[in-house]
Scaffold this motif. Structure first.
Motif, PDB file in Angstrom:
ATOM      1  N   GLY A   1      16.237   0.529 -10.779  1.00  0.00           N
ATOM      2  CA  GLY A   1      15.664  -0.081  -9.963  1.00  0.00           C
ATOM      3  C   GLY A   1      13.897  -0.180  -9.961  1.00  0.00           C
ATOM      4  O   GLY A   1      13.275  -1.165  -9.467  1.00  0.00           O
ATOM      5  N   ALA A   2      13.441   1.013 -10.393  1.00  0.00           N
ATOM      6  CA  ALA A   2      12.044   1.211 -10.106  1.00  0.00           C
ATOM      7  C   ALA A   2      11.354   0.308 -11.458  1.00  0.00           C
ATOM      8  O   ALA A   2      10.169  -0.329 -11.312  1.00  0.00           O
ATOM      9  N   VAL A   3      12.307   0.293 -12.377  1.00  0.00           N
ATOM     10  CA  VAL A   3      11.551  -0.434 -13.672  1.00  0.00           C
ATOM     11  C   VAL A   3      11.802  -1.908 -13.411  1.00  0.00           C
ATOM     12  O   VAL A   3      10.821  -2.649 -13.408  1.00  0.00           O
ATOM     13  N   ARG A   4      12.806  -2.071 -12.775  1.00  0.00           N
ATOM     14  CA  ARG A   4      13.039  -3.809 -12.310  1.00  0.00           C
ATOM     15  C   ARG A   4      11.729  -4.276 -11.613  1.00  0.00           C
ATOM     16  O   ARG A   4      11.292  -5.204 -11.517  1.00  0.00           O
ATOM     17  N   LEU A   5      11.649  -3.377 -10.314  1.00  0.00           N
ATOM     18  CA  LEU A   5      10.677  -3.606  -9.302  1.00  0.00           C
ATOM     19  C   LEU A   5       9.092  -3.848 -10.120  1.00  0.00           C
ATOM     20  O   LEU A   5       8.643  -4.818  -9.888  1.00  0.00           O
ATOM     21  N   THR A   6       9.067  -3.080 -10.801  1.00  0.00           N
ATOM     22  CA  THR A   6       7.708  -2.964 -11.753  1.00  0.00           C
ATOM     23  C   THR A   6       7.526  -3.960 -12.479  1.00  0.00           C
ATOM     24  O   THR A   6       6.615  -4.864 -12.583  1.00  0.00           O
ATOM     25  N   MET A   7       8.636  -4.568 -13.243  1.00  0.00           N
ATOM     26  CA  MET A   7       8.827  -5.756 -14.288  1.00  0.00           C
ATOM     27  C   MET A   7       8.471  -6.942 -13.282  1.00  0.00           C
ATOM     28  O   MET A   7       7.844  -7.797 -13.660  1.00  0.00           O
ATOM     29  N   ILE A   8       9.165  -7.022 -12.257  1.00  0.00           N
ATOM     30  CA  ILE A   8       9.149  -8.259 -11.516  1.00  0.00           C
ATOM     31  C   ILE A   8       7.741  -8.484 -10.872  1.00  0.00           C
ATOM     32  O   ILE A   8       7.013  -9.769 -10.897  1.00  0.00           O
ATOM     33  N   ILE A   9       7.146  -7.471 -10.319  1.00  0.00           N
ATOM     34  CA  ILE A   9       5.531  -7.456 -10.074  1.00  0.00           C
ATOM     35  C   ILE A   9       4.844  -7.678 -11.219  1.00  0.00           C
ATOM     36  O   ILE A   9       3.857  -8.674 -10.759  1.00  0.00           O
ATOM     37  N   GLY A  10       4.805  -7.325 -12.406  1.00  0.00           N
ATOM     38  CA  GLY A  10       4.061  -7.545 -13.438  1.00  0.00           C
ATOM     39  C   GLY A  10       4.184  -8.970 -13.836  1.00  0.00           C
ATOM     40  O   GLY A  10       3.261  -9.772 -14.216  1.00  0.00           O
ATOM     41  N   ALA A  11       5.468  -9.408 -13.793  1.00  0.00           N
ATOM     42  CA  ALA A  11       5.760 -10.868 -14.255  1.00  0.00           C
ATOM     43  C   ALA A  11       5.344 -11.843 -13.127  1.00  0.00           C
ATOM     44  O   ALA A  11       4.778 -12.966 -13.574  1.00  0.00           O
ATOM     45  N   ALA A  12       5.099 -11.552 -11.973  1.00  0.00           N
ATOM     46  CA  ALA A  12       4.605 -12.324 -11.068  1.00  0.00           C
ATOM     47  C   ALA A  12       2.944 -12.556 -11.128  1.00  0.00           C
ATOM     48  O   ALA A  12       2.537 -13.503 -10.994  1.00  0.00           O
ATOM     49  N   LEU A  13       2.402 -11.219 -11.309  1.00  0.00           N
ATOM     50  CA  LEU A  13       0.897 -11.283 -11.685  1.00  0.00           C
ATOM     51  C   LEU A  13       0.709 -12.277 -12.807  1.00  0.00           C
ATOM     52  O   LEU A  13      -0.386 -12.949 -13.203  1.00  0.00           O
ATOM     53  N   ALA A  14       1.614 -12.000 -14.004  1.00  0.00           N
ATOM     54  CA  ALA A  14       1.170 -12.925 -15.061  1.00  0.00           C
ATOM     55  C   ALA A  14       1.421 -14.426 -14.966  1.00  0.00           C
ATOM     56  O   ALA A  14       0.763 -15.166 -15.320  1.00  0.00           O
ATOM     57  N   GLU A  15       2.446 -14.765 -13.962  1.00  0.00           N
ATOM     58  CA  GLU A  15       2.759 -16.075 -13.806  1.00  0.00           C
ATOM     59  C   GLU A  15       1.475 -16.618 -13.119  1.00  0.00           C
ATOM     60  O   GLU A  15       1.446 -17.856 -12.919  1.00  0.00           O
ATOM     61  N   ALA A  16       0.906 -15.986 -12.267  1.00  0.00           N
ATOM     62  CA  ALA A  16      -0.256 -16.171 -11.621  1.00  0.00           C
ATOM     63  C   ALA A  16      -1.276 -17.004 -12.358  1.00  0.00           C
ATOM     64  O   ALA A  16      -1.797 -17.934 -11.964  1.00  0.00           O
ATOM     65  N   ILE A  17      -1.472 -16.461 -13.408  1.00  0.00           N
ATOM     66  CA  ILE A  17      -2.437 -17.031 -14.723  1.00  0.00           C
ATOM     67  C   ILE A  17      -2.119 -18.342 -15.034  1.00  0.00           C
ATOM     68  O   ILE A  17      -2.851 -19.296 -15.325  1.00  0.00           O
ATOM     69  N   ALA A  18      -0.773 -18.453 -15.085  1.00  0.00           N
ATOM     70  CA  ALA A  18      -0.219 -19.879 -15.524  1.00  0.00           C
ATOM     71  C   ALA A  18      -0.411 -20.978 -14.484  1.00  0.00           C
ATOM     72  O   ALA A  18      -0.594 -22.278 -14.604  1.00  0.00           O
ATOM     73  N   ILE A  19      -0.214 -20.446 -13.101  1.00  0.00           N
ATOM     74  CA  ILE A  19      -0.504 -21.279 -12.014  1.00  0.00           C
ATOM     75  C   ILE A  19      -2.033 -21.651 -12.066  1.00  0.00           C
ATOM     76  O   ILE A  19      -2.386 -22.841 -11.583  1.00  0.00           O
ATOM     77  N   TYR A  20      -2.607 -20.894 -12.153  1.00  0.00           N
ATOM     78  CA  TYR A  20      -4.257 -21.247 -12.341  1.00  0.00           C
ATOM     79  C   TYR A  20      -4.733 -22.299 -13.183  1.00  0.00           C
ATOM     80  O   TYR A  20      -5.195 -23.072 -13.009  1.00  0.00           O
TER      81      TYR A  20
ATOM     82  N   ILE B   1       4.093 -15.193 -23.341  1.00  0.00           N
ATOM     83  CA  ILE B   1       4.213 -14.284 -24.010  1.00  0.00           C
ATOM     84  C   ILE B   1       4.420 -12.801 -23.331  1.00  0.00           C
ATOM     85  O   ILE B   1       5.172 -11.948 -23.727  1.00  0.00           O
ATOM     86  N   GLY B   2       3.360 -12.765 -22.355  1.00  0.00           N
ATOM     87  CA  GLY B   2       3.414 -11.443 -21.588  1.00  0.00           C
ATOM     88  C   GLY B   2       4.635 -11.288 -20.939  1.00  0.00           C
ATOM     89  O   GLY B   2       5.097 -10.065 -20.916  1.00  0.00           O
ATOM     90  N   ILE B   3       5.241 -12.315 -20.190  1.00  0.00           N
ATOM     91  CA  ILE B   3       6.476 -12.138 -19.555  1.00  0.00           C
ATOM     92  C   ILE B   3       7.636 -11.635 -20.427  1.00  0.00           C
ATOM     93  O   ILE B   3       8.297 -10.778 -20.111  1.00  0.00           O
ATOM     94  N   GLY B   4       7.741 -12.467 -21.624  1.00  0.00           N
ATOM     95  CA  GLY B   4       8.587 -11.838 -22.684  1.00  0.00           C
ATOM     96  C   GLY B   4       8.597 -10.515 -22.976  1.00  0.00           C
ATOM     97  O   GLY B   4       9.628  -9.971 -23.033  1.00  0.00           O
ATOM     98  N   LEU B   5       7.241 -10.098 -23.282  1.00  0.00           N
ATOM     99  CA  LEU B   5       7.199  -8.646 -23.625  1.00  0.00           C
ATOM    100  C   LEU B   5       7.572  -8.074 -22.656  1.00  0.00           C
ATOM    101  O   LEU B   5       8.094  -6.485 -22.827  1.00  0.00           O
ATOM    102  N   ALA B   6       7.264  -8.057 -21.256  1.00  0.00           N
ATOM    103  CA  ALA B   6       7.487  -7.271 -20.395  1.00  0.00           C
ATOM    104  C   ALA B   6       8.914  -7.014 -20.008  1.00  0.00           C
ATOM    105  O   ALA B   6       9.477  -6.032 -19.768  1.00  0.00           O
ATOM    106  N   VAL B   7       9.778  -8.140 -20.118  1.00  0.00           N
ATOM    107  CA  VAL B   7      10.998  -8.224 -19.767  1.00  0.00           C
ATOM    108  C   VAL B   7      11.656  -7.448 -21.059  1.00  0.00           C
ATOM    109  O   VAL B   7      12.805  -6.552 -20.884  1.00  0.00           O
TER     110      VAL B   7
END
Length: 68
Positions: free
Chosen positions: A37-56, A16-22
């Motif tokens: 460029g700046a928005v995309r970079l920030t979104m990718i970093i945020g999505a990667a951090l959210a995905e880390a929770i799913a990996i945990y 849900i978090g990644i969907g809202l971020a996108v």
């Protein structure tokens, strides 16, 4: 059963978090295409951090399934 619940519920929040971020990033790019460029970079970093929770959650599910 516990492992399935761990990964299922653990992946729900990040999904849900990644969907809202996108969604937010697409709206921001639509309003200000020059900042793509700046928005995309920030979104990718945020999505990667959210995905880390799913990996945990996946690691916990594997531990529950094979160790406990």
């Amino acid at each position: 059963m516990a492992a399935a619940l761990a990964i299922g519920l653990g992946a729900l929040g990040p999904g849900i978090g990644i969907g809202l971020a996108v969604k937010g990033a697409m709206e921001a790019i639509g309003r200000n295409p020059e900042a793509e460029g700046a928005v995309r970079l920030t979104m990718i970093i945020g999505a990667a951090l959210a995905e880390a929770i799913a990996i945990y959650a996946f690691v916990v599910a594997v531990i529950i399934a094979f160790v406990l």
